[in-house]
Design an enzyme around this catalytic site. Sequence first.
Site, PDB file in Angstrom:
ATOM      1  N   LYS A  73      11.691  -0.672 -12.340  1.00  0.00           N
ATOM      2  CA  LYS A  73      12.908  -1.183 -11.696  1.00  0.00           C
ATOM      3  C   LYS A  73      13.866  -1.896 -12.664  1.00  0.00           C
ATOM      4  O   LYS A  73      15.079  -1.767 -12.554  1.00  0.00           O
ATOM      5  CB  LYS A  73      12.538  -2.146 -10.567  1.00  0.00           C
ATOM      6  CG  LYS A  73      11.926  -1.464  -9.354  1.00  0.00           C
ATOM      7  CD  LYS A  73      11.651  -2.497  -8.273  1.00  0.00           C
ATOM      8  CE  LYS A  73      11.191  -1.836  -6.994  1.00  0.00           C
ATOM      9  NZ  LYS A  73      11.103  -2.779  -5.874  1.00  0.00           N
ATOM     10  N   ASP A 109      15.846  -3.495  -1.335  1.00  0.00           N
ATOM     11  CA  ASP A 109      14.732  -4.302  -0.779  1.00  0.00           C
ATOM     12  C   ASP A 109      15.277  -5.401   0.134  1.00  0.00           C
ATOM     13  O   ASP A 109      14.773  -5.621   1.232  1.00  0.00           O
ATOM     14  CB  ASP A 109      13.920  -4.948  -1.910  1.00  0.00           C
ATOM     15  CG  ASP A 109      13.142  -3.925  -2.718  1.00  0.00           C
ATOM     16  OD1 ASP A 109      12.741  -2.894  -2.150  1.00  0.00           O
ATOM     17  OD2 ASP A 109      12.942  -4.149  -3.922  1.00  0.00           O
TER      18      ASP A 109
HETATM   19  P1  NAD Z   1       5.810 -10.665  -7.814  1.00  0.00           P
HETATM   20  O1  NAD Z   1       4.590 -10.591  -8.672  1.00  0.00           O
HETATM   21  O2  NAD Z   1       7.113 -10.250  -8.354  1.00  0.00           O
HETATM   22  O3  NAD Z   1       5.953 -12.188  -7.261  1.00  0.00           O
HETATM   23  C1  NAD Z   1       4.841 -12.883  -6.763  1.00  0.00           C
HETATM   24  C2  NAD Z   1       5.318 -14.200  -6.132  1.00  0.00           C
HETATM   25  O4  NAD Z   1       4.195 -14.777  -5.437  1.00  0.00           O
HETATM   26  C3  NAD Z   1       5.792 -15.254  -7.128  1.00  0.00           C
HETATM   27  O5  NAD Z   1       6.857 -16.002  -6.588  1.00  0.00           O
HETATM   28  C4  NAD Z   1       4.564 -16.162  -7.287  1.00  0.00           C
HETATM   29  O6  NAD Z   1       4.935 -17.504  -7.632  1.00  0.00           O
HETATM   30  C5  NAD Z   1       4.014 -16.123  -5.867  1.00  0.00           C
HETATM   31  N1  NAD Z   1       2.588 -16.443  -5.774  1.00  0.00           N
HETATM   32  C6  NAD Z   1       1.560 -15.669  -6.200  1.00  0.00           C
HETATM   33  N2  NAD Z   1       0.394 -16.310  -5.928  1.00  0.00           N
HETATM   34  C7  NAD Z   1       0.724 -17.491  -5.327  1.00  0.00           C
HETATM   35  C8  NAD Z   1      -0.022 -18.584  -4.811  1.00  0.00           C
HETATM   36  N3  NAD Z   1      -1.361 -18.597  -4.847  1.00  0.00           N
HETATM   37  N4  NAD Z   1       0.647 -19.632  -4.253  1.00  0.00           N
HETATM   38  C9  NAD Z   1       2.001 -19.627  -4.198  1.00  0.00           C
HETATM   39  N5  NAD Z   1       2.765 -18.618  -4.665  1.00  0.00           N
HETATM   40  C10 NAD Z   1       2.124 -17.567  -5.234  1.00  0.00           C
HETATM   41  O7  NAD Z   1       5.438  -9.844  -6.495  1.00  0.00           O
HETATM   42  P2  NAD Z   1       6.430  -9.066  -5.493  1.00  0.00           P
HETATM   43  O8  NAD Z   1       6.658  -7.702  -5.989  1.00  0.00           O
HETATM   44  O9  NAD Z   1       7.589  -9.937  -5.176  1.00  0.00           O
HETATM   45  O10 NAD Z   1       5.467  -8.925  -4.209  1.00  0.00           O
HETATM   46  C11 NAD Z   1       5.122 -10.047  -3.416  1.00  0.00           C
HETATM   47  C12 NAD Z   1       4.540  -9.544  -2.089  1.00  0.00           C
HETATM   48  O11 NAD Z   1       5.564  -8.829  -1.395  1.00  0.00           O
HETATM   49  C13 NAD Z   1       3.377  -8.563  -2.250  1.00  0.00           C
HETATM   50  O12 NAD Z   1       2.447  -8.805  -1.219  1.00  0.00           O
HETATM   51  C14 NAD Z   1       4.041  -7.201  -2.060  1.00  0.00           C
HETATM   52  O13 NAD Z   1       3.137  -6.231  -1.555  1.00  0.00           O
HETATM   53  C15 NAD Z   1       5.091  -7.555  -1.030  1.00  0.00           C
HETATM   54  N6  NAD Z   1       6.264  -6.667  -1.029  1.00  0.00           N
HETATM   55  C16 NAD Z   1       6.692  -6.230   0.163  1.00  0.00           C
HETATM   56  C17 NAD Z   1       7.811  -5.414   0.252  1.00  0.00           C
HETATM   57  C18 NAD Z   1       8.227  -4.915   1.591  1.00  0.00           C
HETATM   58  O14 NAD Z   1       9.103  -4.047   1.664  1.00  0.00           O
HETATM   59  N7  NAD Z   1       7.683  -5.441   2.667  1.00  0.00           N
HETATM   60  C19 NAD Z   1       8.519  -5.072  -0.914  1.00  0.00           C
HETATM   61  C20 NAD Z   1       8.068  -5.558  -2.141  1.00  0.00           C
HETATM   62  C21 NAD Z   1       6.944  -6.375  -2.178  1.00  0.00           C
END
Ligand code: NAD
Length: 291
Positions: A73, A109
Amino acid sequence: MEARIKGTTQLLCLIGTPVGHSGSPAMHNFAFAHHGLDYAYLAFDITEEQAPEAMKALKLLGAKGFNVTMPCKNIVAKNVDEISPEAEIIGACNTVVNENGRWKGYITDGTGFVLNLRDHGVDVKGKKILVCGAGGAATAIQVQCAFEGAEAVTIFNGNDPFLDRARETAAKLAEKKPECKIEVHCLDEKEVFETAVKEADIFVNGTSVGMKPHEDGTLITDSSLFREDLVVCDVVYNPKETRLMREAKAAGCAKVIGGEGMLLWQGVAAFKLWTGKDFPVKEWKEYQGAN
Ligand code: NAD
């Protein structure tokens, strides 16, 4: 499907790795058939290093556009010919459109999040939105909500490297959308967090907390913070119902919205960008229910 493909059929696709599990080919090919559009959608396993070359190849092949998943991305955002304001702030593209031989990059998104809320009867305009997280999903939501006229976006992140990203996003939004009040806090500030939840109209878990295999995780452990008119959203879609969602429902929140719809609606938004047409959401849901 095969009968649809002709000498004139234009290509759309997904690039990234892994892509084998993706639901996008089924979804978009269903909609092309529904509208009688002469397009076909495939998925290609492409690494970050290969992405710029893949973009050149797709342009040469006259592809109509493509989706982008991890880990491509950010590199795609750097290599498009033009970029939408939202994708520029986020520094990532998940949808690219061939506009007269030029690649224009978008991020859908955040649009998917907003459209999913709208599908549940919730408008982000004029609302106070608390978003936990500062990764890919959370940042897209923060930016889109600010662009869609949210009154305030308050970001909470744990004390990890994503906290700096939250501050960067806030600084960019303050410049581009000064009418939206943006604040950034660390999740360690417990009292500030509780006050912010009480003042918010919409609470969003934009972190991976609660995602399999750590389904017991949640960022709201005090159920008294839930109230009937607090809209509670989770980006996590595996499991479909997270602990946050379960406890919010049990505590009486009227609108509790999971991450699965956001996935569907980001595809709907991409489809509109490529074709100018509405994705047949009702028919697709019926088809999925029957298969
Ligand atoms: P990423 O790795 O870019 O970001 C992770 C985030 O989670 C960060 O802000 C981090 O600080 C936080 N985090 C992780 N562990 C933590 C904890 N124990 N306590 C507090 N904060 C914590 O990940 P991403 O790509 O943004 O994905 C995050 C979630 O969103 C995943 O579950 C992913 O599957 C989901 N997601 C959903 C969609 C959708 O369309 N529904 C799209 C993208 C991602």
